[in-house]
Design an enzyme around this catalytic site. Structure first.
Site, PDB file in Angstrom:
ATOM      1  N   GLY A 141      32.036  -7.887   8.796  1.00  0.00           N
ATOM      2  CA  GLY A 141      33.057  -8.035   9.824  1.00  0.00           C
ATOM      3  C   GLY A 141      32.550  -8.578  11.148  1.00  0.00           C
ATOM      4  O   GLY A 141      33.324  -8.851  12.057  1.00  0.00           O
ATOM      5  N   HIS A 142      31.221  -8.761  11.280  1.00  0.00           N
ATOM      6  CA  HIS A 142      30.646  -9.156  12.584  1.00  0.00           C
ATOM      7  C   HIS A 142      29.516 -10.149  12.395  1.00  0.00           C
ATOM      8  O   HIS A 142      28.349  -9.765  12.525  1.00  0.00           O
ATOM      9  CB  HIS A 142      30.142  -7.910  13.310  1.00  0.00           C
ATOM     10  CG  HIS A 142      29.923  -8.097  14.767  1.00  0.00           C
ATOM     11  ND1 HIS A 142      28.737  -8.536  15.313  1.00  0.00           N
ATOM     12  CD2 HIS A 142      30.744  -7.899  15.818  1.00  0.00           C
ATOM     13  CE1 HIS A 142      28.827  -8.571  16.633  1.00  0.00           C
ATOM     14  NE2 HIS A 142      30.042  -8.180  16.958  1.00  0.00           N
ATOM     15  N   PHE A 143      29.652 -11.310  12.086  1.00  0.00           N
ATOM     16  CA  PHE A 143      30.858 -12.085  11.825  1.00  0.00           C
ATOM     17  C   PHE A 143      30.698 -12.690  10.445  1.00  0.00           C
ATOM     18  O   PHE A 143      29.570 -13.045  10.080  1.00  0.00           O
ATOM     19  CB  PHE A 143      31.035 -13.175  12.876  1.00  0.00           C
ATOM     20  CG  PHE A 143      31.149 -12.618  14.275  1.00  0.00           C
ATOM     21  CD1 PHE A 143      32.347 -12.095  14.732  1.00  0.00           C
ATOM     22  CD2 PHE A 143      30.048 -12.594  15.122  1.00  0.00           C
ATOM     23  CE1 PHE A 143      32.459 -11.582  16.023  1.00  0.00           C
ATOM     24  CE2 PHE A 143      30.154 -12.071  16.408  1.00  0.00           C
ATOM     25  CZ  PHE A 143      31.350 -11.568  16.863  1.00  0.00           C
TER      26      PHE A 143
ATOM     27  N   VAL B 228      25.887 -11.308  13.062  1.00  0.00           N
ATOM     28  CA  VAL B 228      25.129 -10.919  14.246  1.00  0.00           C
ATOM     29  C   VAL B 228      25.223  -9.401  14.369  1.00  0.00           C
ATOM     30  O   VAL B 228      26.310  -8.832  14.259  1.00  0.00           O
ATOM     31  CB  VAL B 228      25.709 -11.583  15.522  1.00  0.00           C
ATOM     32  CG1 VAL B 228      24.996 -11.093  16.767  1.00  0.00           C
ATOM     33  CG2 VAL B 228      25.630 -13.104  15.430  1.00  0.00           C
TER      34      VAL B 228
ATOM     35  N   PHE C  31      27.888  -3.528   8.795  1.00  0.00           N
ATOM     36  CA  PHE C  31      28.670  -4.173   9.851  1.00  0.00           C
ATOM     37  C   PHE C  31      28.739  -5.690   9.716  1.00  0.00           C
ATOM     38  O   PHE C  31      29.608  -6.331  10.297  1.00  0.00           O
ATOM     39  CB  PHE C  31      28.133  -3.805  11.245  1.00  0.00           C
ATOM     40  CG  PHE C  31      26.637  -3.871  11.366  1.00  0.00           C
ATOM     41  CD1 PHE C  31      25.978  -5.077  11.553  1.00  0.00           C
ATOM     42  CD2 PHE C  31      25.884  -2.708  11.293  1.00  0.00           C
ATOM     43  CE1 PHE C  31      24.599  -5.131  11.665  1.00  0.00           C
ATOM     44  CE2 PHE C  31      24.504  -2.744  11.406  1.00  0.00           C
ATOM     45  CZ  PHE C  31      23.859  -3.963  11.589  1.00  0.00           C
TER      46      PHE C  31
END
Length: 145
Positions: free
Chosen positions: A46-48, A53, A43
């Site tokens: 894409g986050h971030f 995070v 993840f």
């Protein structure tokens, strides 16, 4: 409890298995579980991208997975193709600190109520002793047939 035993109590697998180790487990009471958060988590791109995070919903999911291990161990059963623990509800969620690559997420989940196949829990996730997330969770054991 190491990862080889954890996967006997959770149907989740990569990339959605969010419990790496169980440090303490008191049946019908509480569990203390660990998630090692690494930059390799799927993840983070894409986050971030410039400030990774861990998504708060995944921290809550990690606590729910720890709760499922506690429930199955407490009932003395293992999940199979005919049973599953569903995440049934969530209340009073608070995100107090970001969880970032390199953190060890320590999740303490205690059973606050159980009735038939429905369990309520209080979960607290910490990093370095500091509360990152807390929530009240509800899960239900369902037989599939």
């Amino acid at each position: 409890m190491d990862i080889n035993e954890i996967v006997q109590y959770l149907p989740h697998r990569y990339p959605f298995l969010l419990v790496d180790r169980v440090l303490e487990l008191e049946e019908n009471k509480r569990i203390l579980a660990l998630k090692n958060v690494t930059m390799n988590e799927p993840f983070f791109p894409g986050h971030f991208p410039h400030h990774p995070v861990m998504p708060g919903v995944l921290i809550v999911e990690a606590m729910a997975q720890a709760a499922a291990v506690l429930s199955f161990k407490s009932m003395g059963v293992k999940p199979d193709q005919n049973s599953v623990v569903y995440f049934a509800g969530i209340d009073a969620v608070r995100f107090k600190r970001p969880v970032v690559p390199g953190d060890q997420l320590l999740m303490e989940v205690e059973i606050t109520q159980s009735k038939r196949n429905i369990y309520k829990y209080k979960g607290v996730a910490r990093v370095n002793g500091e509360i990152a997330t807390e929530a009240e969770l509800m899960c239900a054991l369902k037989t599939l047939s």
